[in-house]
Design a protein around this motif. Structure first.
Motif, PDB file in Angstrom:
ATOM      1  N   ASP A  65      15.370 -52.977 -55.718  1.00 21.64           N
ATOM      2  CA  ASP A  65      14.980 -53.126 -54.324  1.00 21.64           C
ATOM      3  C   ASP A  65      14.282 -54.471 -54.164  1.00 21.64           C
ATOM      4  O   ASP A  65      13.416 -54.820 -54.974  1.00 21.64           O
ATOM      5  N   ASP A  66      14.646 -55.210 -53.108  1.00 15.84           N
ATOM      6  CA  ASP A  66      14.025 -56.524 -52.909  1.00 15.84           C
ATOM      7  C   ASP A  66      12.671 -56.400 -52.204  1.00 15.84           C
ATOM      8  O   ASP A  66      11.916 -57.359 -52.145  1.00 15.84           O
ATOM      9  N   ASP A  67      12.371 -55.211 -51.679  1.00 19.67           N
ATOM     10  CA  ASP A  67      11.149 -55.007 -50.897  1.00 19.67           C
ATOM     11  C   ASP A  67      10.000 -54.555 -51.825  1.00 19.67           C
ATOM     12  O   ASP A  67      10.053 -53.467 -52.402  1.00 19.67           O
ATOM     13  N   PRO A  68       8.951 -55.404 -51.981  1.00 19.44           N
ATOM     14  CA  PRO A  68       7.861 -55.058 -52.910  1.00 19.44           C
ATOM     15  C   PRO A  68       7.159 -53.749 -52.526  1.00 19.44           C
ATOM     16  O   PRO A  68       6.756 -52.984 -53.401  1.00 19.44           O
ATOM     17  N   LEU A  69       7.047 -53.493 -51.220  1.00 19.09           N
ATOM     18  CA  LEU A  69       6.387 -52.255 -50.794  1.00 19.09           C
ATOM     19  C   LEU A  69       7.237 -51.037 -51.193  1.00 19.09           C
ATOM     20  O   LEU A  69       6.707 -50.031 -51.666  1.00 19.09           O
ATOM     21  N   ALA A  70       8.560 -51.176 -51.019  1.00 19.30           N
ATOM     22  CA  ALA A  70       9.453 -50.072 -51.395  1.00 19.30           C
ATOM     23  C   ALA A  70       9.373 -49.811 -52.906  1.00 19.30           C
ATOM     24  O   ALA A  70       9.387 -48.665 -53.349  1.00 19.30           O
ATOM     25  N   ARG A  71       9.254 -50.889 -53.681  1.00 18.70           N
ATOM     26  CA  ARG A  71       9.151 -50.712 -55.146  1.00 18.70           C
ATOM     27  C   ARG A  71       7.854 -49.987 -55.485  1.00 18.70           C
ATOM     28  O   ARG A  71       7.817 -49.127 -56.361  1.00 18.70           O
ATOM     29  N   LYS A  72       6.780 -50.342 -54.756  1.00 15.98           N
ATOM     30  CA  LYS A  72       5.485 -49.695 -55.006  1.00 15.98           C
ATOM     31  C   LYS A  72       5.561 -48.199 -54.663  1.00 15.98           C
ATOM     32  O   LYS A  72       5.032 -47.352 -55.394  1.00 15.98           O
ATOM     33  N   VAL A  73       6.251 -47.899 -53.566  1.00 12.89           N
ATOM     34  CA  VAL A  73       6.413 -46.499 -53.151  1.00 12.89           C
ATOM     35  C   VAL A  73       7.166 -45.727 -54.246  1.00 12.89           C
ATOM     36  O   VAL A  73       6.773 -44.624 -54.648  1.00 12.89           O
ATOM     37  N   MET A  74       8.234 -46.339 -54.746  1.00 18.56           N
ATOM     38  CA  MET A  74       9.025 -45.677 -55.789  1.00 18.56           C
ATOM     39  C   MET A  74       8.205 -45.494 -57.067  1.00 18.56           C
ATOM     40  O   MET A  74       8.324 -44.490 -57.759  1.00 18.56           O
ATOM     41  N   GLU A  75       7.381 -46.486 -57.370  1.00 19.70           N
ATOM     42  CA  GLU A  75       6.528 -46.402 -58.572  1.00 19.70           C
ATOM     43  C   GLU A  75       5.643 -45.154 -58.485  1.00 19.70           C
ATOM     44  O   GLU A  75       5.460 -44.435 -59.469  1.00 19.70           O
ATOM     45  N   ASN A  76       5.137 -44.893 -57.276  1.00 21.08           N
ATOM     46  CA  ASN A  76       4.297 -43.715 -57.073  1.00 21.08           C
ATOM     47  C   ASN A  76       5.076 -42.421 -57.216  1.00 21.08           C
ATOM     48  O   ASN A  76       4.619 -41.475 -57.853  1.00 21.08           O
ATOM     49  N   HIS A  77       6.255 -42.384 -56.628  1.00 19.02           N
ATOM     50  CA  HIS A  77       7.023 -41.133 -56.645  1.00 19.02           C
ATOM     51  C   HIS A  77       7.686 -40.860 -57.986  1.00 19.02           C
ATOM     52  O   HIS A  77       8.127 -39.737 -58.238  1.00 19.02           O
ATOM     53  N   LEU A  78       7.789 -41.879 -58.818  1.00 22.05           N
ATOM     54  CA  LEU A  78       8.454 -41.679 -60.120  1.00 22.05           C
ATOM     55  C   LEU A  78       7.440 -41.746 -61.270  1.00 22.05           C
ATOM     56  O   LEU A  78       7.820 -41.998 -62.408  1.00 22.05           O
ATOM     57  N   GLN A  79       6.196 -41.490 -60.942  1.00 19.65           N
ATOM     58  CA  GLN A  79       5.140 -41.539 -61.971  1.00 19.65           C
ATOM     59  C   GLN A  79       5.488 -40.613 -63.134  1.00 19.65           C
ATOM     60  O   GLN A  79       5.965 -39.500 -62.920  1.00 19.65           O
ATOM     61  N   GLY A  80       5.206 -41.078 -64.339  1.00 19.39           N
ATOM     62  CA  GLY A  80       5.453 -40.243 -65.517  1.00 19.39           C
ATOM     63  C   GLY A  80       6.798 -40.534 -66.160  1.00 19.39           C
ATOM     64  O   GLY A  80       7.052 -40.154 -67.294  1.00 19.39           O
ATOM     65  N   HIS A  81       7.674 -41.204 -65.420  1.00 23.15           N
ATOM     66  CA  HIS A  81       8.964 -41.594 -65.986  1.00 23.15           C
ATOM     67  C   HIS A  81       8.873 -43.031 -66.483  1.00 23.15           C
ATOM     68  O   HIS A  81       7.957 -43.768 -66.121  1.00 23.15           O
TER      69      HIS A  81
END
Lengths: 61, 450
Positions: B11-27
């Protein structure tokens, strides 16, 4: 101002949808985020809003 | 969390990457902000899932679509996420091999739903593998196979160890089928050929390269281009041949016999042996550099005597398209008590015989002669692989016997440091047999052993 439909308008609409979607998802995370994490999210959200504003301004000009 | 997954988010959007980082925690997470980085990360590592934003910046509209075929070819579960759900674009994404899709904005629920779907499909497909492709209920064997399949899409060479009949070729084919490689699975049993024949089989030859070369023939290396080359019984390949093959593998260039024109092929190597590989290396029967090149990941398949839980499922599997066999409780006990030295191959044979000629409930008395003879015959069958048998059918018994003798003589010579007296003693053969064999193998018989 009454912009006519154009490829640029499509790009703008897509950018608004996409950036707002990220903002919405980030906002949902704010409630339970630890303060450091919330600060980081808010910083990124601010940048996102500014980028979006720049895109809209660019289109209007 | 059920399972730690390796996930790439494009994803080119840094905010979207941050959101995904939160939702995929532990992976285990990896991020790519643009197409070039994503391509490099997809090529370099095996991810379980890849979340792809379709638009990667103004200069790359719909560039995410270009990533889907590569992810699909590597068996990665690709998920398209987009700011809009334009039907033609979504249809195109699915046509290219995307497995899941959601519209951005509700990541909290959508990402978890995607993960649940992935894990559920993954579990089902894994279960099907152990029911249809490699029959085993043994947890340790299942884990080894899952590990091998995890690396299936990579370039990593795999060495499969295990006694005869444990399913080494089946596993190699299974790995190839999960590799996403578009080329063929090409198998060769190295023990079925002497050096000259093996070289011709591997590298191919031009018409007139040697007596009997009536036409050009492609070698296994070229046939495996873009696919997998499975080298069975690598321990029986001479060190000289190993050196030639190693050069071809590393340089991806080789010359067919009788040709000055180089040929190029790129393939993944899977090899197998029933021998003790450490002993092969220590005795120098297996060159250390060649061994290093082929043993990236080592999988050990246990004999059936160590995974008795698989006996009855294997009997059912081989019996599923035949007349149903019913065993009495005592017969089941006898089946479970047998060591099955011929492993899966022996079970298949027993099922074939029983389903062809046994009626009613099968008692241990009906099994006794089969299990006994299976034991004796397996010992004899160990000397003859399917490839050797096919070679004998194609070239005649005499030539097959000579090839077999030559392989044994060459191997013994190597193990005995090229000392002929020792080889003659070790194999209990006459000097004449030794010299005839060396002559056939093209060895310089005047040259004295050091």
């Amino acid at each position: 101002m009454n912009p006519s439909p154009s490829p640029n308008l499509d790009t703008l609409i897509h950018a608004v949808n996409s950036k707002c979607a990220s903002l919405k998802s980030a906002a949902a995370l704010l409630k339970n985020a630890p303060s450091k994490e919330a600060q980081e999210l808010l910083g990124l959200m601010l940048e996102q809003v500014r980028a979006l504003a720049r895109e809209i301004e660019g289109f209007v000009k | 969390m059920e399972q730690k997954l390796s996930v790439l988010v494009v994803d080119d959007d840094p905010l979207a990457r941050k959101v995904m980082e939160n939702h995929l925690q532990g992976h285990q997470l990896d991020f790519a902000p643009d197409k070039a980085t994503a391509l490099s990360k997809l090529k370099g590592k095996n991810h379980d899932l890849c979340f792809i934003d379709l638009d990667l910046g103004k200069s790359q509209p719909l560039a995410g679509l270009d990533l889907i075929p590569l992810a699909a070819s590597k068996g990665i579960y690709s998920v398209v996420m987009s700011g809009h759900d334009s039907d033609p674009v979504v249809e195109k994404a699915y046509a290219l091999g995307c497995r899941d899709f959601y519209v951005k904005g509700h990541e909290g629920s959508d990402v978890q739903a995607v993960l649940s779907r992935f894990l559920s499909r993954n579990r089902m497909s894994r279960e099907r593998i152990f029911q249809d492709r490699f029959i085993t209920e043994d947890k340790e064997t299942q884990k080894s196979i899952e590990n091998a399949l995890h690396y299936a899409p990579s370039e990593l060479p795999i060495l499969i160890l295990g006694p005869s009949g444990t399913g080494k070729t089946d596993l190699a084919r299974l790995i190839h089928d999960h590799s996403g490689r578009l080329g063929e699975f090409i198998s060769i049993n190295c023990s079925a050929y002497n050096d000259e024949l093996l070289e011709a089989e591997l590298f191919g030859f031009r018409k007139g390269a040697f007596t009997g070369a009536d036409e050009d023939r492609k070698g296994k290396l070229l046939l495996a281009d873009g696919g997998t080359l499975f080298l069975d019984e690598i321990g029986s390949m001479s060190p000289a041949m190993q050196a030639k093959l190693l050069k071809a593998i590393e340089e991806r260039v080789f010359y067919p016999l009788g040709s000055d024109e180089p040929e190029r092929a790129s393939f993944r190597i899977i090899s197998a042996t029933l021998e003790n590989v450490q002993e092969l290396v220590e005795s120098k029967a297996l060159r250390f550099d060649f061994f290093q090149r082929v043993h990236g990941l080592t999988i050990r398949l246990k004999p059936l005597s160590q995974r008795k839980d698989d006996i009855l499922p294997l009997l059912s599997f081989f019996n599923r398209e035949k007349r149903r066999l019913v065993f009495s409780p005592r017969a089941r006990e006898a089946l479970l008590g047998h060591d099955w030295p011929g492993n899966v191959r022996e079970i298949r044979r027993v099922v074939d015989i029983l389903s062809a000629g046994t009626k009613g409930i099968i008692e241990p008395e009906a099994l006794q002669p089969l299990l006994k003879s299976a034991h004796g015959e397996t010992k004899a069958r160990d000397f003859t692989t399917d490839a050797q048998y096919r070679f004998a059918l194609g070239h005649g018994l005499n030539q097959a016997l000579n090839s077999f003798i030559d392989s044994l003589v060459q191997r013994s010579l190597i193990e005995n440091g090229n000392r002929r007296n020792k080889t003659v003693k070790a194999l209990q053969i006459s000097t004449r047999v030794l010299y005839d064999s060396m002559k056939r193998s093209g060895a310089n018989i005047r040259k004295r052993a050091p």
